[in-house]
Design a protein around this motif. Sequence first.
Motif, PDB file in Angstrom:
ATOM      1  N   ALA A 199      39.053  67.806  37.538  1.00  0.00           N
ATOM      2  CA  ALA A 199      38.143  68.172  38.634  1.00  0.00           C
ATOM      3  C   ALA A 199      37.009  67.160  38.729  1.00  0.00           C
ATOM      4  O   ALA A 199      36.609  66.747  39.840  1.00  0.00           O
ATOM      5  CB  ALA A 199      37.582  69.579  38.410  1.00  0.00           C
ATOM      6  N   LEU A 200      36.482  66.741  37.590  1.00  0.00           N
ATOM      7  CA  LEU A 200      35.397  65.754  37.598  1.00  0.00           C
ATOM      8  C   LEU A 200      35.896  64.441  38.202  1.00  0.00           C
ATOM      9  O   LEU A 200      35.195  63.807  39.012  1.00  0.00           O
ATOM     10  CB  LEU A 200      34.873  65.542  36.170  1.00  0.00           C
ATOM     11  CG  LEU A 200      33.645  64.636  36.026  1.00  0.00           C
ATOM     12  CD1 LEU A 200      32.440  65.214  36.768  1.00  0.00           C
ATOM     13  CD2 LEU A 200      33.292  64.424  34.548  1.00  0.00           C
ATOM     14  N   ALA A 201      37.127  64.034  37.834  1.00  0.00           N
ATOM     15  CA  ALA A 201      37.688  62.790  38.383  1.00  0.00           C
ATOM     16  C   ALA A 201      37.876  62.902  39.898  1.00  0.00           C
ATOM     17  O   ALA A 201      37.563  61.961  40.646  1.00  0.00           O
ATOM     18  CB  ALA A 201      39.026  62.482  37.700  1.00  0.00           C
ATOM     19  N   ARG A 202      38.338  64.055  40.368  1.00  0.00           N
ATOM     20  CA  ARG A 202      38.510  64.235  41.821  1.00  0.00           C
ATOM     21  C   ARG A 202      37.161  64.193  42.532  1.00  0.00           C
ATOM     22  O   ARG A 202      37.026  63.629  43.614  1.00  0.00           O
ATOM     23  CB  ARG A 202      39.220  65.563  42.118  1.00  0.00           C
ATOM     24  CG  ARG A 202      40.719  65.521  41.840  1.00  0.00           C
ATOM     25  CD  ARG A 202      41.499  66.591  42.623  1.00  0.00           C
ATOM     26  NE  ARG A 202      41.223  67.957  42.198  1.00  0.00           N
ATOM     27  CZ  ARG A 202      41.797  68.536  41.132  1.00  0.00           C
ATOM     28  NH1 ARG A 202      42.677  67.873  40.381  1.00  0.00           N
ATOM     29  NH2 ARG A 202      41.504  69.776  40.814  1.00  0.00           N
ATOM     30  N   ALA A 203      36.161  64.788  41.918  1.00  0.00           N
ATOM     31  CA  ALA A 203      34.824  64.789  42.523  1.00  0.00           C
ATOM     32  C   ALA A 203      34.249  63.367  42.565  1.00  0.00           C
ATOM     33  O   ALA A 203      33.618  62.974  43.557  1.00  0.00           O
ATOM     34  CB  ALA A 203      33.888  65.722  41.761  1.00  0.00           C
ATOM     35  N   CYS A 204      34.473  62.593  41.507  1.00  0.00           N
ATOM     36  CA  CYS A 204      33.979  61.208  41.484  1.00  0.00           C
ATOM     37  C   CYS A 204      34.643  60.387  42.595  1.00  0.00           C
ATOM     38  O   CYS A 204      33.966  59.638  43.322  1.00  0.00           O
ATOM     39  CB  CYS A 204      34.301  60.550  40.134  1.00  0.00           C
ATOM     40  SG  CYS A 204      33.300  61.143  38.778  1.00  0.00           S
ATOM     41  N   ALA A 205      35.945  60.529  42.698  1.00  0.00           N
ATOM     42  CA  ALA A 205      36.665  59.773  43.721  1.00  0.00           C
ATOM     43  C   ALA A 205      36.192  60.172  45.112  1.00  0.00           C
ATOM     44  O   ALA A 205      36.000  59.314  45.999  1.00  0.00           O
ATOM     45  CB  ALA A 205      38.174  60.010  43.573  1.00  0.00           C
ATOM     46  N   ALA A 206      35.976  61.459  45.321  1.00  0.00           N
ATOM     47  CA  ALA A 206      35.499  61.933  46.629  1.00  0.00           C
ATOM     48  C   ALA A 206      34.113  61.376  46.927  1.00  0.00           C
ATOM     49  O   ALA A 206      33.834  60.936  48.056  1.00  0.00           O
ATOM     50  CB  ALA A 206      35.478  63.464  46.643  1.00  0.00           C
ATOM     51  N   ALA A 207      33.237  61.375  45.921  1.00  0.00           N
ATOM     52  CA  ALA A 207      31.879  60.856  46.117  1.00  0.00           C
ATOM     53  C   ALA A 207      31.920  59.382  46.494  1.00  0.00           C
ATOM     54  O   ALA A 207      31.192  58.920  47.385  1.00  0.00           O
ATOM     55  CB  ALA A 207      31.053  61.070  44.844  1.00  0.00           C
ATOM     56  N   GLU A 208      32.783  58.631  45.824  1.00  0.00           N
ATOM     57  CA  GLU A 208      32.901  57.198  46.145  1.00  0.00           C
ATOM     58  C   GLU A 208      33.424  57.006  47.561  1.00  0.00           C
ATOM     59  O   GLU A 208      32.931  56.138  48.290  1.00  0.00           O
ATOM     60  CB  GLU A 208      33.795  56.503  45.128  1.00  0.00           C
ATOM     61  CG  GLU A 208      33.074  56.330  43.783  1.00  0.00           C
ATOM     62  CD  GLU A 208      33.855  55.517  42.765  1.00  0.00           C
ATOM     63  OE1 GLU A 208      35.100  55.644  42.742  1.00  0.00           O
ATOM     64  OE2 GLU A 208      33.204  54.772  41.994  1.00  0.00           O
ATOM     65  N   ARG A 209      34.411  57.776  47.941  1.00  0.00           N
ATOM     66  CA  ARG A 209      34.936  57.694  49.315  1.00  0.00           C
ATOM     67  C   ARG A 209      33.828  57.938  50.332  1.00  0.00           C
ATOM     68  O   ARG A 209      33.803  57.363  51.414  1.00  0.00           O
ATOM     69  CB  ARG A 209      36.032  58.751  49.539  1.00  0.00           C
ATOM     70  CG  ARG A 209      37.382  58.409  48.941  1.00  0.00           C
ATOM     71  CD  ARG A 209      38.512  59.228  49.594  1.00  0.00           C
ATOM     72  NE  ARG A 209      38.309  60.676  49.592  1.00  0.00           N
ATOM     73  CZ  ARG A 209      38.617  61.472  48.565  1.00  0.00           C
ATOM     74  NH1 ARG A 209      39.133  60.965  47.447  1.00  0.00           N
ATOM     75  NH2 ARG A 209      38.425  62.782  48.641  1.00  0.00           N
ATOM     76  N   ALA A 210      32.878  58.819  49.955  1.00  0.00           N
ATOM     77  CA  ALA A 210      31.795  59.179  50.878  1.00  0.00           C
ATOM     78  C   ALA A 210      30.627  58.191  50.818  1.00  0.00           C
ATOM     79  O   ALA A 210      29.600  58.415  51.457  1.00  0.00           O
ATOM     80  CB  ALA A 210      31.309  60.591  50.565  1.00  0.00           C
ATOM     81  N   GLY A 211      30.771  57.115  50.016  1.00  0.00           N
ATOM     82  CA  GLY A 211      29.740  56.078  50.017  1.00  0.00           C
ATOM     83  C   GLY A 211      28.747  56.143  48.878  1.00  0.00           C
ATOM     84  O   GLY A 211      27.810  55.342  48.828  1.00  0.00           O
ATOM     85  N   ALA A 212      28.913  57.089  47.946  1.00  0.00           N
ATOM     86  CA  ALA A 212      28.001  57.172  46.810  1.00  0.00           C
ATOM     87  C   ALA A 212      28.296  56.057  45.810  1.00  0.00           C
ATOM     88  O   ALA A 212      29.415  55.540  45.750  1.00  0.00           O
ATOM     89  CB  ALA A 212      28.144  58.536  46.123  1.00  0.00           C
ATOM     90  N   HIS A 213      27.260  55.684  45.052  1.00  0.00           N
ATOM     91  CA  HIS A 213      27.423  54.723  43.954  1.00  0.00           C
ATOM     92  C   HIS A 213      27.593  55.526  42.676  1.00  0.00           C
ATOM     93  O   HIS A 213      26.649  56.173  42.218  1.00  0.00           O
ATOM     94  CB  HIS A 213      26.207  53.809  43.863  1.00  0.00           C
ATOM     95  CG  HIS A 213      25.923  53.106  45.147  1.00  0.00           C
ATOM     96  ND1 HIS A 213      26.693  52.057  45.606  1.00  0.00           N
ATOM     97  CD2 HIS A 213      24.986  53.325  46.097  1.00  0.00           C
ATOM     98  CE1 HIS A 213      26.227  51.652  46.781  1.00  0.00           C
ATOM     99  NE2 HIS A 213      25.189  52.409  47.103  1.00  0.00           N
ATOM    100  N   VAL A 214      28.779  55.502  42.111  1.00  0.00           N
ATOM    101  CA  VAL A 214      29.111  56.377  40.990  1.00  0.00           C
ATOM    102  C   VAL A 214      29.316  55.534  39.730  1.00  0.00           C
ATOM    103  O   VAL A 214      30.067  54.554  39.753  1.00  0.00           O
ATOM    104  CB  VAL A 214      30.408  57.169  41.294  1.00  0.00           C
ATOM    105  CG1 VAL A 214      30.768  58.082  40.124  1.00  0.00           C
ATOM    106  CG2 VAL A 214      30.227  57.979  42.582  1.00  0.00           C
ATOM    107  N   SER A 215      28.628  55.896  38.654  1.00  0.00           N
ATOM    108  CA  SER A 215      28.823  55.158  37.405  1.00  0.00           C
ATOM    109  C   SER A 215      28.698  56.091  36.207  1.00  0.00           C
ATOM    110  O   SER A 215      27.929  57.052  36.243  1.00  0.00           O
ATOM    111  CB  SER A 215      27.800  54.019  37.287  1.00  0.00           C
ATOM    112  OG  SER A 215      26.488  54.537  37.384  1.00  0.00           O
ATOM    113  N   ASP A 216      29.453  55.800  35.164  1.00  0.00           N
ATOM    114  CA  ASP A 216      29.355  56.606  33.944  1.00  0.00           C
ATOM    115  C   ASP A 216      28.047  56.309  33.221  1.00  0.00           C
ATOM    116  O   ASP A 216      27.544  55.193  33.270  1.00  0.00           O
ATOM    117  CB  ASP A 216      30.533  56.292  33.003  1.00  0.00           C
ATOM    118  CG  ASP A 216      31.831  56.921  33.479  1.00  0.00           C
ATOM    119  OD1 ASP A 216      31.776  57.753  34.414  1.00  0.00           O
ATOM    120  OD2 ASP A 216      32.893  56.580  32.936  1.00  0.00           O
TER     121      ASP A 216
END
Lengths: 409, 409
Positions: A241-258
């Motif tokens: 679920a966390l991986a799906r949420a990260c991918a969705a956030a990136e698709r929406a233009g967010a800058h996602v990093s661990d």
Amino acid sequence: MLSILDLRARISAGTLTPAGAIDLCREAIDARDGDIGAFVAIDPDPAIPEEGPLAGIAVGVKDIIDTAALPTQMGSVIYEGWRPRADAAVVSRLKERGAVPLAKTTTTAFASSDPTATRNPHDPGHTPGGSSAGSAAAVGAGLLPLALGTQTAGSVIRPASFCGCAAIKPSFRLIPTVGVKTYSWALDTVGLFAAGVGDLAYALAAVTGRDGIDEGAASAPRIAVVRQDFADAAEPAAEAALARACAAAERAGAHVSDRALPPELAAAWERHRLIQDFEAGQALGWEYRHHRDALPPQVRGHLDASGEITPAAYDDARRHAHRARRVLKDLFGEFDAILTYSAPGPAPVSLASTGDARFNRLWTLMGVPCVNVPVPGDRLPVGVQVIGRFGGDGQALAVARLIENALRG
Amino acid sequence: MLSILDLRARISAGTLTPAGAIDLCREAIDARDGDIGAFVAIDPDPAIPEEGPLAGIAVGVKDIIDTAALPTQMGSVIYEGWRPRADAAVVSRLKERGAVPLAKTTTTAFASSDPTATRNPHDPGHTPGGSSAGSAAAVGAGLLPLALGTQTAGSVIRPASFCGCAAIKPSFRLIPTVGVKTYSWALDTVGLFAAGVGDLAYALAAVTGRDGIDEGAASAPRIAVVRQDFADAAEPAAEAALARACAAAERAGAHVSDRALPPELAAAWERHRLIQDFEAGQALGWEYRHHRDALPPQVRGHLDASGEITPAAYDDARRHAHRARRVLKDLFGEFDAILTYSAPGPAPVSLASTGDARFNRLWTLMGVPCVNVPVPGDRLPVGVQVIGRFGGDGQALAVARLIENALRG
């Protein structure tokens, strides 16, 4: 689920009356609550305001939150039939804004960890979580569009994740706890359950008088993904679920990093339970002193253990929490939101436990806003948790909405 | 006055029983309370423990603090005859330590500023102060050795100064407010009234489980004398009391110097009332919504005004308070205690006002411990206020005791 925004749109358009919206809830309750058991009392004839931003919105009120019109029984025989004099501050505010406190929802005794009889609306063999069991189950099952819970460790975000609804544990004291039974005064936080993040934002704005609470947020937010390694690994479903949420956030233009959390935060996390138990020993002093044998085993055990905690250990734990809050504040200079697990996995296959709050404790202690976003996919719900800086409830809701939209799209 | 330490010494020596100590209070009440009116209820047959550090100590409980055995009426007809289910946390703890909650003491309605009918024990034409009117008057008149009050602006330190007894408003949440009617959750603080500073230290240690709370303090403390110019000048009697306290402290070996407070503290002081009123509007939402006409004029006016305060103004005020707390913390690197006025002067010649809290507001907002030390001299009592750093309640008590001893010597 019943959406506040949808009901309000129909009422504004004149295709639904406030009374009609309340009837929708009654019908859903009659049809489905027999399998769930989310309620301890339902008001047969509540006042239904015609005006206000929450007119027509039926609310479930966790049964540790005082209501003058309905009993408030704390999930305990010690308070059987108890009628407070006044409404809790949040209940009074909801009524002022037009909402209808229609029902009291089940709670573990004193919002601790002894399970209720409530069942998960997605599978009756699974727990709905706790301690805000009835509120999460009622909203997740589509029986109510809004419910109140409280979180001292993980009692809002975890049951929302288990029951598949959105929820917010706001910044500490953004919603007052006046008239809410205390377990730990440094931790207890009133939260909201609703169908979606937009519904939460609308309700939180109405309850707090903060119109447009989620406006003006960053459009391409910087999101730190945090796994809370100090709390052990999550189950595969929560990781997915966390991986799906990260991918969705990136698709929406967010800058996602661990991001790994600084050690001060792990040190604070370790001390959450000590603060909780020390304060519970005092907050529930009368119940323990006069009615120990009537307490269910888990809360009784917590209160037994409380007597062993020294004031010096408590002071030390509070200093660690204070230090961690400052470190976290600095961290939010680099990020707009943190994204992490809402719970270790889907609801456990049992009614004997309300599940594990280990991914929630730190954030409750930090007093920062947390939003559960359901992640579609599995048969049993799993959510992710979006966390904002203290006072940044609007920003946290905006990032949660971005992820929710991207997951649906 | 009745001293806790004296009563406890006699009980330990076997020359007085706990029941006998309670009888001393009943006799004093029968003889003198007719002229004072400090009580709203007295328990005719309380349990009297034989053991515990507070065995034989009768306690007056301000009538906004829940008691299961006696009504809790909030100084308001809205709560006439109201019986809470449980004891407040502090009452439960007192009983556990052997104390006897003998009586409920008068309070202004909801601990706001509408006067009670209680009279000052030193002159019945003067106010005892408020909001903890009955608790201060009962201890000052020698009717009880210990009483509980609460302070949101100046409701412990001011009436103690007016009634000539010692009192402590401890660090924020050192004594839990669980079961205490809320006016402002960021400010409300439970405090203690007793005959002398040693009595306070003994009682606070027993209530908090912090044995030897005032040990290990600096023997030649550095004391900053602060006049709070932003709050206007004090009356000559208060100025004279401060001068006597300074001279006494110097005789006892303290290093005493005048100090102006940084501007951040004046800015916070200006915003105390806004925070108080904003929160009161929510905390008393049910009373205002359903019983506005039954509220006395001052609290009704405060709640009317509360509706005009925006969340943005409240947030700004809280940021100012947060900043001021950090400035004050740094200041305590240079000093062990602050010494200032407890009140603008002796109790006003009137029962129509409870007096002015302007020298108390800042310290309540800062959450720091404040001790009232009576200064012998005038017919009507005047006290001085010793203030410690947050969590430094023991140090504040030690400096207060040093001044108290030097004033007597």
